[in-house]
Scaffold this motif. Structure first.
Motif, PDB file in Angstrom:
ATOM      1  N   ARG A1000       0.842  -1.207   0.000  1.00 29.90           N
ATOM      2  CA  ARG A1000       0.000   0.000   0.000  1.00 29.90           C
ATOM      3  C   ARG A1000       0.869   1.246   0.000  1.00 29.90           C
ATOM      4  O   ARG A1000       0.534   2.254  -0.632  1.00 29.90           O
ATOM      5  CB  ARG A1000      -0.940   0.002   1.211  1.00 29.90           C
ATOM      6  CG  ARG A1000      -2.059  -1.024   1.092  1.00 29.90           C
ATOM      7  CD  ARG A1000      -3.268  -0.703   1.943  1.00 29.90           C
ATOM      8  NE  ARG A1000      -4.245  -1.801   1.894  1.00 29.90           N
ATOM      9  CZ  ARG A1000      -5.102  -1.978   0.892  1.00 29.90           C
ATOM     10  NH1 ARG A1000      -5.098  -1.164  -0.142  1.00 29.90           N
ATOM     11  NH2 ARG A1000      -5.959  -2.987   0.929  1.00 29.90           N
ATOM     12  N   THR A1003       1.841   1.602  -3.691  1.00 34.20           N
ATOM     13  CA  THR A1003       0.811   1.861  -4.698  1.00 34.20           C
ATOM     14  C   THR A1003      -0.052   3.072  -4.373  1.00 34.20           C
ATOM     15  O   THR A1003      -0.409   3.846  -5.263  1.00 34.20           O
ATOM     16  CB  THR A1003      -0.090   0.628  -4.889  1.00 34.20           C
ATOM     17  OG1 THR A1003      -0.599   0.272  -3.615  1.00 34.20           O
ATOM     18  CG2 THR A1003       0.668  -0.541  -5.503  1.00 34.20           C
ATOM     19  N   THR A1004      -0.450   3.235  -3.100  1.00 28.04           N
ATOM     20  CA  THR A1004      -1.302   4.399  -2.733  1.00 28.04           C
ATOM     21  C   THR A1004      -0.671   5.096  -1.538  1.00 28.04           C
ATOM     22  O   THR A1004      -1.234   5.066  -0.441  1.00 28.04           O
ATOM     23  CB  THR A1004      -2.723   3.938  -2.363  1.00 28.04           C
ATOM     24  OG1 THR A1004      -2.612   2.944  -1.328  1.00 28.04           O
ATOM     25  CG2 THR A1004      -3.469   3.375  -3.538  1.00 28.04           C
ATOM     26  N   HIS A1007      -2.816   7.602   0.574  1.00 34.38           N
ATOM     27  CA  HIS A1007      -4.182   7.213   0.971  1.00 34.38           C
ATOM     28  C   HIS A1007      -4.264   7.230   2.504  1.00 34.38           C
ATOM     29  O   HIS A1007      -3.488   6.562   3.185  1.00 34.38           O
ATOM     30  CB  HIS A1007      -4.483   5.816   0.427  1.00 34.38           C
ATOM     31  CG  HIS A1007      -5.825   5.304   0.878  1.00 34.38           C
ATOM     32  ND1 HIS A1007      -7.013   5.889   0.485  1.00 34.38           N
ATOM     33  CD2 HIS A1007      -6.176   4.266   1.696  1.00 34.38           C
ATOM     34  CE1 HIS A1007      -8.019   5.237   1.035  1.00 34.38           C
ATOM     35  NE2 HIS A1007      -7.516   4.250   1.773  1.00 34.38           N
TER      36      HIS A1007
END
Length: 1577
Positions: A1000, A1003-1004, A1007
């Protein structure tokens, strides 16, 4: 008695009159409470010192104790008896002091038993009543309830209980020649020494405080099995306690613990409980016949009649006919005609003299004045009172008469004025306050009679409480009244042409007399003009009023009674006018000041008749000193109005003994019996009218309790001596009928209710046709069922029989009747026994109330007494235990509850006695505020169901056949199949959470995963994927470099709820360490919270502690050093400022089965255990939750839970990282300063899914209950919430979730939103409602069946029903089965058993210090004993059942609901049945509004109930009886100990669960500082 004590009789030493005088004064001072017991004894000893030779070598305690009359001089007693028989003078056994001796003899048989004394906080001891020291009324006696007019006994036997017997009274009692008698119960002095009669009651004596629950196995174990920690004994081995947090960490000062059940040996409490157990171990009376069917239903025992009980054997009685009413030629046709006749022909004749409180005559009303003033009043009422130009009153209207007891003149004018105006007077008491005892009921009577006008005097009206407008207030429950003052200036002179109609007596109602029933309801009894006249006629004939004298000089009568009702009204207002008598009315207030006043008035007015009650005679005895110059020789009748009371006989005797020398003739004393319904029932005739000689009966108390009359011939302690109340009234028919059921005529030797049929009884209960038909009237029938007359008889409410010479004997009242296990006891007799224990020394003014309450389908006797202000705890406890023994011995009945209240606090009846029904009401409502209580349910409650016998073990084969035969499917259910579910999420590719976080972060990275709110509702900190990853890396570096840790080392994370906790958790995973989350210690409460931290750190073998700087300081502080050994902490690192270093490499586990983290928590039973969670289980858990709640990165959820263990930890630390959704974190602690924080956050972030705990829900319900409007104004809107789940490891708390839903419905919360979850140690998430699937269902089960480990479904609202709500839906991948707790075989649908679970996210085992996995490995690796024996299950330790519902689940199958009943570890095994503490606690909390919280546990087979009192400490003791009652009624259990504590004492953990074992340990170690501890006998 002095003789028996001292070996030298006072009789031999004539005391000079002045010494007797001083003794009498002393006696009075003591009885009035003006002098202490000690002072009394000192002064008395001084007075008698010269007259009593010293007794050498006798132990004084022996002298006082063994005072069974006659026992020390058997021969004397015999000769005396023979002599007295031969001379036909008074029989020795009628001596008035025998009762006290009976009681003393009974008590002597009981060795001083050690009973545990209740313990009480000091502050409670002080709160005696405010009025305690105001001089109260001298009425140790009551007026109508007969509660305490028991003084006859006290006088005649002063202080039998200690060594000072009044010499003058002593001589009086022994030397009297008239037939006198014992008080209500008496012992036969007997020819034999006391030892001989011991055998007779030895059995009774031996059985007083027996029985524990029929099967206390105290002898088979050195320590009784501790029912709460294990399941049953053999399960102890299967589930040993892992590491107990209860008490102390290992190695700490464990020397004080007793190994058996962790109870400190030196505890004061346990020694008391031991005492209690010893008391309860004694054998009980022979057991009753019990029956029990299949052990399915608990059946209460039905009392089987004893085959040897006495039965009546006589012939059926006939109706007794009174002498005919004589016909007198000039007899007036109505009472008003008599008044008119005397008022016009003899206007100067005196009618009534009123006295003031000094005894001076203030006013004499003549017949002329009575006539003219009554006329004026009648005229005014009919013509001058108008509303809207209409007359306000019309004939037949009812009018209240409100006159004080000191104003008979105005009352008489008002009464006759109403009669002349054809209005119906309803005399009532003056209401003094809005809260008078029974005043509301009087209001109800006035309302039902349609009363709108009240007549009163000017002085009385001024004294009534006023509203702001100046008008008299409307009393509670009263109709609106117009108050009319009838003093002369308010009355109008009648018009010349106005003449009232003086009609002949008719059947119209003349007046209404009120009566209060046993239950406290007030009824009005109507008396017609004809009955009123016939009654006057009958009384005139029976008492020989007008026949004795020619019409020229009428008789004088002194009346001490209440002139508004009963005998006071009949003799002093009605019959007196009929015969132109002169009445001297003695007000109650004067009697209080000068008890001799009535005797002085008899003497000065040469009165021929006096109407009194027993207590008036008794009081005058106490006032001996002023009576040298009085003479009673003028009396021809001394009417004793309450001659039907059991103690009136001793008053009569003692009175006669003293006053015979002053001209009182024995035959003058005329006891009578009356009742509100039947008016006068019987009266003893004066001898000149030719009545038979008076009769006496000494009856066996035991036979009386079966309703049978047996003259007692043996030397028994328990007898009742009664005197006759004369013959029945002229013109009446009387019979005695059975008390219950059809009114069959009684046999000659049977006690029944006396019924009267004559023209002189009341007519009906006003406005109550049904009760009149069923209660007021009866049509007696013969044994063959033939009615004895076509006229109904009136029931008198008196219990009695007809003796020789057709004399009537009364042995009790229906109102005071208590039927206990089929035997009848009379409240008055029980009071008599209690008073005889130590009459003056302890009970304040002899004020005792006895009544019965129904608990568990039988009457239970309650005795309430006012104690003297100076009584000590020890005194009161000793008095209570002696009273119990005396009543048990004499009446052979147990007292259920004995309560002592401060002096002057019981509700008073109008004339100073105790208002019994109000007292009972207060007892049942918990508003009596006693200062001491002793409950004896173990002794009294004999109708409990039989303890359950476990059936021999059923084998597996027969079980499976049983299941098939019953057509039940095996109870198993599962969530959706994980493998079948489409899940395109990338995260499932990763086996390890650390990998997910890294993925995570790549990729993000930005977020947001976490948002932490502070108490103001603002964001305190946040963490995005990349921030969390970087912080975790830094933690990992610190662990390796600063902490020098190796892979696999354990690390304790001690953080407040927040992002730091989450970051350090992932830091540990990155470093290959095993994290353990630990709740930080509470800075204000280190002593109790720090040892738990220390213990978890030690038990988990943590090599390092990660924490904040503040907590680090705390752990090493001086305060900490007092609680734990701070030198033994492992390395402590603070993570506040860590170096920004890059981690060389992130640790990769070699297999998914490796340990990821340890989950440590303390169970409610006080067991600390850590469970091992593997990487595989961790990701499986996250995946299941994700699927059930449909969690995606775009979702937000709000979590208001503690993040340290179980599902709370998983939701807080794991799920967001796995599913990528954003978690809004609300630490529950912040709600303490801002209750609405969580709900505001939910509304602000429009959260669809939120989680909380029960404690959070309770805080919101209690704290925001009144603020929903304010929240709505602030814009709080909960309509966004789809599911609000309560995270719990217990049975769903339906009442709490429902009240929460109802309360916040106004803010848009959907009724369907709230649900619960279920998880436990072996699997933290078994059920979760989630977002799809049917709503949770609720079923109702029978609580009694549940105790037998059975499920029986019942309708909502049926008795003993218990609602159970489904605990959410079973998670994907989870399988559940219900297994038999002992045979481990599978059970069928809707059968109760242990819930077993199989799922990829089960924990893999316990982590413990000593590697004892083998012992409870089967918690995690259990297999069924038959059926599917391959699957490996984990045992949850919870009881529950599965039930297939009509609903369909997501897969289209029928939905299987799981119902959790409760934890096996928590259950209590009592009487062979299994109880869940929460059920008992729910009942207890309902018992009284001041009970804030409750917890129960058992100790050595005793049920201990701890109750938090929210309210004033004086309510504490009210709770004891209410708690005992409710647990008996609803659970068929006897409470052993009731502990009342302050709010907040019951420990509750972060999940809102009660820590009952901690509480138990605290109680036994005496650490609770309870307000009161009651040990039930």
């Amino acid at each position: 008695m002095a003789a028996e004590r001292g070996g030298c009789s006072l009789e031999a030493v004539p005391l000079p009159p002045e010494v007797r005088e001083s003794l009498a004064e002393l006696e009075l001072e003591l009885s009035e409470g003006d002098i202490t017991q000690k002072g009394y004894e000192k002064k008395r000893a001084k007075l008698l010192a010269r007259y009593i030779p010293l007794i050498q070598g006798v132990d004084p305690s022996l002298q006082t104790e063994n005072r069974v009359s006659g026992s020390s001089q058997p021969t004397a007693a015999i000769s005396k008896q023979q002599k007295s028989r031969s001379t036909n003078s008074r029989d020795e056994r009628f001596r008035s002091d025998v009762h006290t001796e009976a009681v003393q003899a009974a008590l002597a048989k009981y060795k001083e038993r050690k009973m545990p004394m209740p313990s009480k906080r000091r502050s409670v001891l002080v709160h005696s009543s405010v009025e305690t020291y105001t001089p109260p009324d001298t009425s140790s006696a009551s007026e109508d309830e007969g509660s305490l007019r028991r003084q006859g006994r006290i006088t005649s036997t002063p202080f039998q209980s200690h060594s000072n017997v009044e010499p003058w009274l002593n001589r009086v009692i022994q030397g009297s020649s008239t037939s006198s008698s014992a008080s209500s119960t008496s012992s036969h002095p007997g020819g034999k020494p006391a030892a001989a009669s011991n055998a007779a009651t030895a059995t009774a004596a031996a059985t007083v405080l027996a029985d524990l629950m029929a099967h206390t196995q105290l002898d088979n174990h050195s320590a009784p099995p501790d029912v709460t920690t294990g399941l049953v004994e053999h399960l102890h081995h299967e589930r040993p306690q892992i590491a107990s947090v209860r008490g102390v960490p290992r190695g700490y000062n464990s020397s004080i613990l007793e190994t058996a059940d962790g109870v400190p040996v030196n505890s004061r409490v346990s020694s008391k409980i031991q005492q209690l157990l010893n008391t309860l171990k004694r054998p009980k009376r022979p057991p009753l016949k019990e029956f029990f069917v299949d052990d399915f239903e608990e059946l209460l025992e039905v009392q089987q009649p004893d085959p040897n009980q006495p039965k009546p054997e006589g012939n059926q009685m006939n109706v007794l006919k009174g002498e005919p009413l004589g016909v007198v030629t000039n007899w007036p046709p109505s009472l008003l005609a008599a008044l008119q006749r005397w008022g016009t022909t003899q206007p100067k004749a005196p009618c009534l003299t009123a006295l003031d409180t000094t005894g001076k005559a203030v006013y004499t009303l003549t017949y002329g004045k009575l006539w003219s003033r009554s006329l004026k009043l009648a005229y005014t009422l009919l013509n001058r009172l108008t509303t809207k130009n209409e007359p306000m009153l019309k004939p037949g209207d009812r009018v209240a008469l409100v006159f004080p007891n000191s104003d008979p003149v105005m009352f008489m004018v008002a009464f006759y004025g109403c009669l002349l105006a054809e209005l119906i007077p309803v005399p009532i008491e003056v209401p003094l306050t809005r809260k008078d005892a029974g005043s509301q009921q009087i209001g109800f009577l006035l309302g039902s009679c349609g009363v709108t006008l009240a007549l009163t005097t000017d002085a009385c009206q001024k004294g009534l409480p006023k509203a702001q407008t100046g008008e008299v207030v409307t009393f509670k429950g009263w109709p609106r009244l117009i108050w009319f003052v009838i003093d002369g200036k308010h009355l109008a002179k009648p018009a010349k042409d106005w003449h009232p109609q003086v009609r002949d007596a008719s059947a119209e109602i003349a007046y209404i007399e009120y009566k209060t029933s046993k239950e406290g309801s007030t009824v009005g009894i109507t008396v017609s003009h004809a009955s009123m006249l016939a009654h006057c006629h009958a009384l005139t004939q029976a008492c020989g009023y007008s026949e004795v004298f020619p019409l020229l000089s009428a008789e004088t009568l002194t009346n001490v009674l209440d002139f508004k009702r009963d005998a006071g009204l009949w003799h002093g207002v009605l019959t007196s006018v009929m015969n132109r008598m002169h009445v001297i009315s003695i007000p109650y207030a004067l009697m209080k000041v000068n008890p001799l006043s009535w005797i002085q008035k008899v003497c000065s007015y040469k009165a021929r008749v006096a109407v009194v009650k027993s207590r008036d005679m008794h009081w005058s005895l106490l006032a001996q000193r002023d009576q040298r110059d009085v003479s009673l020789s003028s009396l021809r009748m001394l009417i004793v109005a309450d001659g039907a009371n059991p103690w009136s006989i001793s008053s009569c005797d003692a009175f006669l003994n003293v006053f015979q020398s002053r001209g009182l003739r024995p035959e003058v004393i005329c006891p009578c019996a009356s009742s509100s319904e039947a008016l006068t029932v019987a009266i003893r005739r004066p001898p000149e009218l030719g009545g038979p000689p008076p009769g006496k009966a000494v009856l066996s108390m035991n036979c009386l309790s079966f309703g049978v009359i047996r003259v007692d011939t043996e030397e028994k302690l328990s007898v009742l001596t009664v005197q006759d109340v004369g013959q029945i009234m002229p013109g009446a028919n009387v019979c005695v009928v059975k008390v219950d059921g059809t009114p069959y005529l009684c046999k000659a030797d049977e006690v029944g209710e006396i019924c009267v049929n004559s023209g002189a009884t009341g007519m009906a209960y006003f406005g109550l046709l049904g009760i009149t038909k069923n209660v007021f009237e009866a049509i007696p029938v013969t044994a063959a069922g033939v009615p004895v007359s076509d006229q109904p008889f009136t029931r008198t409410g008196l219990l009695g029989f007809v003796g020789p010479d057709y004399l009537v004997f009364v042995v009790g009242k229906l109102d005071g009747l208590m039927t206990v296990s089929g035997r009848r006891h009379n409240a008055d007799d029980v009071v008599a026994t209690a008073l005889a224990v130590e009459p003056m020394k302890f009970v304040y003014r002899g004020r005792i109330a006895v009544f019965s309450v129904t608990v568990l389908h039988d009457d239970r006797i309650v005795l309430v007494a006012e104690q003297r202000p100076d009584a000590s705890e020890e005194d009161s406890f000793q008095w209570m235990s002696r009273v119990l023994q005396a009543i048990d011995s004499i009446h052979q009945v147990g007292v259920y509850c004995l309560a002592l209240v401060p002096a002057n606090t019981l509700p008073k009846a109008p004339l100073g006695g105790i208002h019994i029904s109000e007292t009972k009401q207060r007892f049942l409502e918990g508003a009596l505020h006693p200062c001491n209580v002793l409950m004896c349910p173990h002794t009294c409650v004999t109708n409990l169901p039989k303890p359950r016998q476990k059936q021999p073990d059923v084998g597996p084969a027969s079980m499976i056949v049983g299941n098939l035969v019953a057509g039940k499917r095996i109870a198993q259910a599962s969530g959706r199949d994980v493998t079948q579910l489409e899940d395109n999420d990338q995260a499932r590719k990763f086996l390890y959470l650390a990998d997910v976080l890294q993925w995570r972060a790549q990729t993000t990275p930005d977020h947001p995963l976490f948002l932490l709110l502070n108490s103001k509702g603002t964001v305190a900190s946040t963490a995005s994927c990349i921030q969390l990853h970087k912080r975790a890396e830094r933690v990992a570096v610190a662990l390796m470099e600063k902490g020098r840790l190796n892979v696999g080392d354990h690390v304790a994370l001690v953080y407040p709820p927040g992002v730091d906790l989450i970051a350090t958790f992932y830091g540990c995973l990155y470093a290959g360490c095993i994290p353990i989350t630990v709740r930080p210690p509470h800075p204000q409460n280190l002593a109790t919270t720090l040892p738990t931290v220390k213990m978890i750190v030690e038990v988990s073998k943590s090599a390092c502690i990660l924490t904040t700087q503040a907590i680090m300081k705390l752990l090493k502080s001086k305060e900490a050093a007092t609680a734990v050994d701070i030198k033994t902490w492992p390395t402590i690192l603070d993570t506040d400022d860590m170096p920004k270093k890059k981690l060389a490499s992130i640790f990769r586990p070699t297999s998914p089965d490796m340990l990821a983290y340890l989950d440590f928590s303390v169970s409610t039973t006080g067991i600390l255990a850590g469970v091992k969670m593997s990487h595989a289980a961790t990701s499986a858990l996250c995946r299941s939750i994700k699927l059930q709640c449909e969690l995606y990165p775009s979702r937000q959820i709000a979590i208001c839970l503690d993040p340290y263990c179980g599902l709370g930890f998983a939701l807080w630390c794991l799920c967001s990282v796995y599913s990528g959704h954003q978690s809004i974190l609300v630490p529950p602690l912040e709600l303490e300063s801002n209750v609405s924080l969580w709900l505001s956050a939910v509304s602000q972030y429009k959260v669809r899914v939120t989680f909380c705990s029960y404690s959070v829900m309770e805080m919101c319900t209690k704290g925001l209950g009144t603020q929903t409007d304010v929240l709505r104004m602030k814009g709080v809107n909960l309509s966004c919430v789809r599911t609000c789940m309560v995270v719990a490891e217990e049975r769903p708390r339906i009442t709490l979730t429902q009240s929460f839903s109802k309360l916040f419905k106004d803010l848009g919360l959907s009724a369907r939103a709230v649900s619960t979850t279920f998880g436990c140690r072996v699997n933290v998430a078994i059920c979760l409602q989630g977002t799809a699937g049917p709503d949770p269902t609720t079923v109702y089960v029978d609580m009694r069946a549940l105790r037998h480990d059975r499920v029986r479904l019942v309708e909502r609202g049926s008795p003993h029903s218990l609602p159970l709500m489904e605990s959410g839906k079973i998670l994907p991948g989870v399988k559940v089965i219900i297994a038999h707790t002992e045979t481990k075989g599978p059970l069928g649908d809707s059968h109760l058993g242990e819930i077993w679970v199989s799922s990829p996210h089960n924990a893999t085992g316990y982590y413990t210090v000593y590697g004892e996995e083998a012992l409870h490995a089967d918690h995690f690796t259990a297999r069924l004993s038959f059926g599917d024996t391959q699957t490996i299950w984990a045992r949850t330790g919870y009881l529950g059942f599965l039930r297939r519902t009509e609903l369909t689940d997501a897969s289209g199958e029928r939905h299987d609901a799981l119902y959790v009943v409760g934890s096996l570890d928590e259950t209590l095994e009592l009487r062979g049945m299994r109880y869940h503490p929460i059920d008992i606690e729910t009942s207890v909390i309902r018992a009284h509004k001041s009970i804030a919280e409750c917890a129960v546990f058992t100790w050595t087979n005793l049920l201990v109930v701890v109750v938090e009192l929210e309210g004033s400490e004086q309510e504490a003791l009210d709770l004891v009886a209410l708690v005992t009652n409710v647990v008996l009624e609803e659970h068929y259990l006897i409470v052993g100990v009731v502990v009342i504590v302050d709010p907040g004492v019951i420990p509750i953990n972060s999940r809102g669960e009660k820590q009952r074992m901690h509480l138990r340990d605290g109680f036994l170690a005496d650490q609770l500082d309870p307000i009161y501890v009651a040990y039930n006998m």
